[in-house]
Design a protein around this motif. Structure first.
Motif: not given
Length: 127
Positions: A5, A8-9, A12
């Protein structure tokens, strides 16, 4: 939080930054010129084999100009959104931001010339 996670952040966030960089590159001719000037300075630096600390100085000076140009572009867009008609303060804020970019660009030019001209002259004309 798990590592996937977090990754992924981060990815992004990189995407958002890339989108912003592409937007300023497309919209601002000065940004493109400044990128070309930095690339040219780095190419000349590689050609004359500058030292590592000189390379770091060129990159920092060039990055400062590019960062200020991004900030200048963001402030201009924000002011145009908030105050579409040119108000005295809006004009002054835009002028001050342009002055900040100009000061950084002049400093970067002085740094680049100080680092690159002597070895470039020695390479071409010898000492």
């Amino acid at each position: 939080m798990n590592h996937v996670r977090i990754l992924k952040r981060f990815m992004r966030s990189l995407g958002f930054a890339g989108r912003g960089l592409a937007a300023v590159f497309r919209a601002e001719a000065n940004f493109r010129i400044q990128c070309a000037a930095l690339a040219g300075a780095l190419i000349v630096g590689a050609y004359v084999r500058i030292r590592a600390w000189e390379l770091v100085m060129l990159v920092l000076a060039g990055a400062a100009v590019l960062v200020l140009e991004c900030i200048n572009s963001a402030v201009e867009r924000l002011l145009d959104l908030v105050q579409p008609r040119l108000h005295g303060y809006v004009r002054e804020i835009k002028d001050v931001m342009a002055a900040a970019v100009l000061i950084a660009a002049c400093g970067a030019t002085i740094i680049a010339c100080t680092i690159l001209v002597p070895p470039f002259v020695d390479t071409w004309w010898g000492s």
